[in-house]
Scaffold this motif. Structure first.
Motif, PDB file in Angstrom:
ATOM      1  N   GLY A   1      78.093 -30.689  28.317  1.00  0.00           N
ATOM      2  CA  GLY A   1      78.376 -32.047  28.679  1.00  0.00           C
ATOM      3  C   GLY A   1      77.848 -32.613  30.044  1.00  0.00           C
ATOM      4  N   GLN A   2      77.771 -31.613  31.130  1.00  0.00           N
ATOM      5  CA  GLN A   2      77.298 -32.093  32.105  1.00  0.00           C
ATOM      6  C   GLN A   2      75.536 -32.488  32.003  1.00  0.00           C
ATOM      7  OE1 GLN A   2      78.424 -29.697  35.557  1.00  0.00           O
ATOM      8  NE2 GLN A   2      80.227 -28.945  34.466  1.00  0.00           N
ATOM      9  N   ARG A   3      74.968 -31.576  31.291  1.00  0.00           N
ATOM     10  CA  ARG A   3      73.613 -32.092  30.912  1.00  0.00           C
ATOM     11  C   ARG A   3      73.512 -33.413  30.294  1.00  0.00           C
ATOM     12  NH1 ARG A   3      72.946 -26.532  30.307  1.00  0.00           N
ATOM     13  NH2 ARG A   3      73.358 -26.598  28.282  1.00  0.00           N
ATOM     14  N   ALA A   4      74.513 -33.466  29.268  1.00  0.00           N
ATOM     15  CA  ALA A   4      74.478 -35.054  28.723  1.00  0.00           C
ATOM     16  C   ALA A   4      74.861 -36.019  29.367  1.00  0.00           C
ATOM     17  CB  ALA A   4      75.412 -34.737  27.451  1.00  0.00           C
ATOM     18  N   ALA A   5      75.634 -35.784  30.240  1.00  0.00           N
ATOM     19  CA  ALA A   5      76.088 -36.837  31.407  1.00  0.00           C
ATOM     20  C   ALA A   5      75.068 -37.108  32.316  1.00  0.00           C
ATOM     21  CB  ALA A   5      77.378 -36.272  32.252  1.00  0.00           C
ATOM     22  N   ARG A   6      74.362 -36.021  32.771  1.00  0.00           N
ATOM     23  CA  ARG A   6      73.121 -36.368  33.770  1.00  0.00           C
ATOM     24  C   ARG A   6      72.122 -37.050  33.036  1.00  0.00           C
ATOM     25  NH1 ARG A   6      73.246 -31.386  34.948  1.00  0.00           N
ATOM     26  NH2 ARG A   6      74.447 -31.032  36.376  1.00  0.00           N
ATOM     27  N   MET A   7      71.857 -37.067  31.473  1.00  0.00           N
ATOM     28  CA  MET A   7      70.910 -37.666  30.925  1.00  0.00           C
ATOM     29  C   MET A   7      71.512 -38.975  30.932  1.00  0.00           C
ATOM     30  SD  MET A   7      68.238 -38.126  29.085  1.00  0.00           S
ATOM     31  CE  MET A   7      67.442 -36.449  28.986  1.00  0.00           C
ATOM     32  N   SER A   8      72.709 -39.242  30.594  1.00  0.00           N
ATOM     33  CA  SER A   8      73.414 -40.585  30.076  1.00  0.00           C
ATOM     34  C   SER A   8      73.105 -41.548  31.371  1.00  0.00           C
ATOM     35  CB  SER A   8      74.821 -40.456  29.901  1.00  0.00           C
ATOM     36  OG  SER A   8      75.294 -41.860  29.749  1.00  0.00           O
ATOM     37  N   LEU A   9      73.367 -40.742  32.641  1.00  0.00           N
ATOM     38  CA  LEU A   9      73.232 -41.423  34.007  1.00  0.00           C
ATOM     39  C   LEU A   9      71.809 -41.805  34.342  1.00  0.00           C
ATOM     40  CD1 LEU A   9      75.741 -39.389  36.055  1.00  0.00           C
ATOM     41  CD2 LEU A   9      76.029 -41.758  35.216  1.00  0.00           C
ATOM     42  N   TRP A  10      70.892 -41.218  33.921  1.00  0.00           N
ATOM     43  CA  TRP A  10      69.429 -41.403  34.105  1.00  0.00           C
ATOM     44  C   TRP A  10      69.168 -42.436  33.023  1.00  0.00           C
ATOM     45  CZ3 TRP A  10      67.008 -40.562  38.218  1.00  0.00           C
ATOM     46  CH2 TRP A  10      67.074 -39.718  39.001  1.00  0.00           C
ATOM     47  N   LEU A  11      69.501 -42.333  31.906  1.00  0.00           N
ATOM     48  CA  LEU A  11      69.110 -43.433  30.678  1.00  0.00           C
ATOM     49  C   LEU A  11      69.559 -44.868  31.391  1.00  0.00           C
ATOM     50  CD1 LEU A  11      69.513 -41.610  27.360  1.00  0.00           C
ATOM     51  CD2 LEU A  11      67.463 -42.614  28.451  1.00  0.00           C
ATOM     52  N   ASP A  12      70.699 -44.556  32.063  1.00  0.00           N
ATOM     53  CA  ASP A  12      71.506 -45.862  32.462  1.00  0.00           C
ATOM     54  C   ASP A  12      70.865 -46.909  33.297  1.00  0.00           C
ATOM     55  OD1 ASP A  12      74.003 -47.570  32.285  1.00  0.00           O
ATOM     56  OD2 ASP A  12      74.672 -46.813  34.448  1.00  0.00           O
TER      57      ASP A  12
END
Length: 171
Positions: free
Chosen positions: A66-77
């Motif tokens: 989930g933390q990896r997914a959150a990191r990816m989401s933040l970068w995509l943001d």
């Protein structure tokens, strides 16, 4: 009158293109959101609004995946900011022109995008476990500013749409 129609048509095409980019990027962000929630924790917005204690609990619930997914989401943001920022600014500008208001109004959307950037950087630092209390608090304040400015911008656009055509000063 002919120039006014051409300007309106050009503006409408830009608005449609920006809207299409926004919708496409939103679909990508929703896929990331689904991936994030599949780890058993909340989505990214509760993380954006969490304080330090809550941010730590969310990261624990997410686990490493989930933390990896959150990191990816933040970068995509960071890319998402460009699409929703452009689309919202064009919507506000369209309403502003119809009401003959000052041209500074669409620039207010820059405040929301800048706040989102501060939020994103702060949350990436939270995920690195760097000074969680400070960065989670900064992210929360930035998120509140972002959502408030976007809400005001969309209320302005909605108010314009609710006006009778005769009340607008369209050129």
């Amino acid at each position: 009158m002919m120039m006014s129609r051409l300007a309106f048509r050009f503006s409408s095409r830009r608005l449609a293109a920006a809207g299409g980019a926004f919708v496409g990027y939103t679909a990508l962000m929703l896929l990331q959101e689904r991936r994030l929630r599949a780890t058993g924790g909340p989505g990214i917005i509760p993380f954006e609004l969490a304080g330090s204690g809550q941010a730590e609990r969310i990261m624990t619930r997410w686990g490493p995946d989930g933390q990896r997914a959150a990191r990816m989401s933040l970068w995509l943001d960071f890319g998402y900011m460009a699409t929703y920022g452009t689309f919202t600014a064009l919507l506000v500008d369209h309403a502003r022109r119809r009401r003959d208001h000052p041209p500074v109004l669409p620039a207010a959307v820059i405040v929301a995008v800048a706040a989102d950037a501060v939020e994103g950087v702060s949350l990436l630092k939270v995920l690195k476990r760097a000074d969680i209390a400070v960065h989670a608090r900064r992210a929360r304040v930035a998120a509140v500013v972002k959502f408030a400015v976007l809400l005001l911008a969309l209320m302005y656009v909605a108010a314009d749409r609710a006006m009778k055509p005769s009340q607008r000063r369209r050129h």
